[in-house]
Write an enzyme that holds these catalytic residues in place. Sequence first.
Site, PDB file in Angstrom:
ATOM      1  CB  CYS A  13      -0.915  -0.002   1.219  1.00 33.47           C
ATOM      2  SG  CYS A  13       0.011   0.044   2.755  1.00 33.47           S
ATOM      3  CB  CYS A  16       4.426  -0.570   1.635  1.00 32.87           C
ATOM      4  SG  CYS A  16       3.470  -1.744   2.581  1.00 32.87           S
ATOM      5  CG  ASP A 426     -23.749   5.675  -7.865  1.00 31.00           C
ATOM      6  OD1 ASP A 426     -23.682   6.850  -7.494  1.00 31.00           O
ATOM      7  OD2 ASP A 426     -23.653   5.304  -9.047  1.00 31.00           O
ATOM      8  CG  ASP A 622     -22.369   3.087 -12.438  1.00 28.74           C
ATOM      9  OD1 ASP A 622     -22.324   3.887 -11.486  1.00 28.74           O
ATOM     10  OD2 ASP A 622     -22.758   3.401 -13.564  1.00 28.74           O
ATOM     11  CG  ASP A 626     -20.005   4.818  -7.492  1.00 26.56           C
ATOM     12  OD1 ASP A 626     -20.270   5.820  -6.813  1.00 26.56           O
ATOM     13  OD2 ASP A 626     -20.650   4.474  -8.490  1.00 26.56           O
TER      14      ASP A 626
END
Lengths: 734, 65
Positions: A13, A16, A426, A622, A626
């Site tokens: 991540c 790191c 959403d 979608d 999001d």
Amino acid sequence: MKNEVYKISGMHCAACSAAVDRVMKRLEGVDQCEVNLITEKMTVSYDPKKVSFEDFKRVIEKAGFGISKADSEKPVSKAEKKPISLIIAGALSAILLYVSMGQMFYSNLPVFPFMSMNQNPIGFAITQIVLTVPVMFIGKRFFIVGFSSLFKGTPNMDSLVAVGSTASFIYSLVTTFGLKANPHGVHNLYFESVAVVITLVMLGKYFEQKSKEKTTDAIKKLMALTPDISHLCKGEEVVDAPTSKIKVGDTVLVKPGEKIPLDGKVIRGESSVDESMLTGESMPIIKVKGDNVTGGSLNINGAVYVEVTKVGKDTTLSKIIAFVENAQAKKAPISKVADKVAGVFVPTVMAIAVLSALIWLIFTKDLSFAVRIFTSVLVIACPCALGLATPTAVMVGTGLGAANGILIKNGEALELTHKVKVAVFDKTGTVTAGKPSVTDVISDDKIRLICLAAACESVSDHPIASAILSYVKDNNISIKAPSSAENIPGKGIKCEFEGQEIMVGSLQLFEECQVDFSMFSGEISTLLGSGKTVMLVAENKIAIGVIAVADSLKDGVVATFERLKGMGVKTVLLSGDNKAAAEHIGSLIKADLVYSSVLPNEKAKKIAELKEKFGTILMVGDGINDAPALATADVGCAVGSGSDIAIESSDIVLIKNKIDDIPKAIKLSRLTLRTIKQNLFWAFCYNVICIPIAAGVLFAFGGPMLSPMIAGLAMSFSSVCVVSNALKLRFKKL
Amino acid sequence: MERKILVPDMHCENCVRRIKEALSELKIEAKIDLDSKTVTVLGCENCFETAFNEIYDLGFTPNKM
């Protein structure tokens, strides 16, 4: 100063890569250091007199990462290695089963004479050892992890595998040594159960690993949204330059159909820009001089010159990437049912083994008999059916999901979905179609009004024009082309049609052209109040009617929300749109809660808040906007037609694009979990019956000690029960 | 004895895992709390200093509390 590029391994991540960056910069002689998490590359500018590769290697390895020269051969990752070891383990286990169990059930099975159970018991046992040891070596991880967690007092599934298979192996090994004196001992060998258990659990872990690898794909796709090359303006000249070299204050030209490279401000030209992927706003937005544009959005129809205001980590897209990275890293591992069970089961079995051995030792004063009791209990508790219980149910469950158009990326998501308390949707593209359509036509002569508007709009490619034209097509109304037309960007269109001057446009256009529309003011305010976009139509500067367009609900949405409520799941609508539009849709679908005007970076925050308030959250979305929310939610669910990034960030994908698959996914998870629990019950049933026999309960009352035939039969029976119970799931209706 | 180290750049579960593994390799007992970004070392002054240096070597910027 020398510049070098190195390959860094083991980074998961942003934290790191930041750690690698910090340890490098602390070295004297390192001038600059840039670490890229996605490409796993580190570029270092350093003084070779003060510092060398050996120093880099020392600090980076100390920090828990790996380093190699960028041009050196790519190290083979663990996941790439696994299938080969899994195939070897599987093949060895299959041969082992043939040699051992095959001969037990069919005495005339063709085998080499040296491995025949009756003719050469010692050869039979040694063949099994030769086949078992490599499998144990391949699965050595289970022993290391299993025993270390057992000694730390937190036994898990691995501990169960480690304890059970070690006991089986040692017991069988000791029996092998005694075969010369007692050839009948061949029936007491359990080598095959050691190999089969390790192979089965390895298979489960392999599937898990595969699904985890997919998580970084989302971030790679987000990065790909920015074009690599931008058209940089140098005075009057336009040259192509790498986007990474563009600085704040530079001007770039964005041609129609191209993506805007970085965040900036329009300084010349105008165009409509599709920001739907980033903001969720379904309508393209007209951008004129002075307007802000976002990197990654699509320029539709005009060339614009953009002065760059943000580059690198400050752009909106980079911030979304950081959000997704953080959300994915923060997701704590889900504690699996099998691990929870093992946490109780392992200490219980150990206690029974120790206790029964002690009791027998006290009563018989025979140490060897007590040891036999102790190992028998551990051997019989070896989790053959327990190892199959979860993976088979998950495999059949995911298969049933796929057959219904619900793609579940990992078993953990399938296990977790049954707990969902709140489903967050959403709005644009998920609950609504994401494309505007005509909802109201207000005029004394509706057909004539729509004919005139359609004639005008037939020369435009704006989404509202498409909505009016498809309305005409759906209602079989024929239209004629106008003799001339003038497009007024962002406001409307004027045309000459059959000698009349027709104008279709926004309220703003009508105000500017001083066309009175007060006779429609009542209808207009109602339409605007329900979140619709209003277009006025005038003939020879006299307003003759109103056309309203709005994003329409997808099929089956209302029924889906009702079914979810019936299942005890709260429904929430989350939208970036204005309050009126969001609440209008919310009231149509009867959502329990509606959150409007939620900015893309706030969606993930909202999900975190809801998580705290209600518990397990499922998010359906979608768009790219999001993605952080999908990654933050306990279960992220993407609509199949959505962006690749949303799909990659989610745990479940609805391939058929149908929102009514959400309740089905929840039902599937509930059914799967029920099957897992039933399977665990069957697996334990076997243990509950066999452990007391192994502990010598029957023997104490003059019964048998532990008949290997009974143990073998019970073991097969429990596995068959577990597998057939899991297969039953295939016939369930979702 | 218990002493705390503040690790402001401990961002995620992954950071927690790295610190946990490094300290348990050194047989140092510690409680790691991601929310308060603290590492509580259970041990003597020597353990505390070793833990502090280890966290620094992992690439974090620890502060003694």
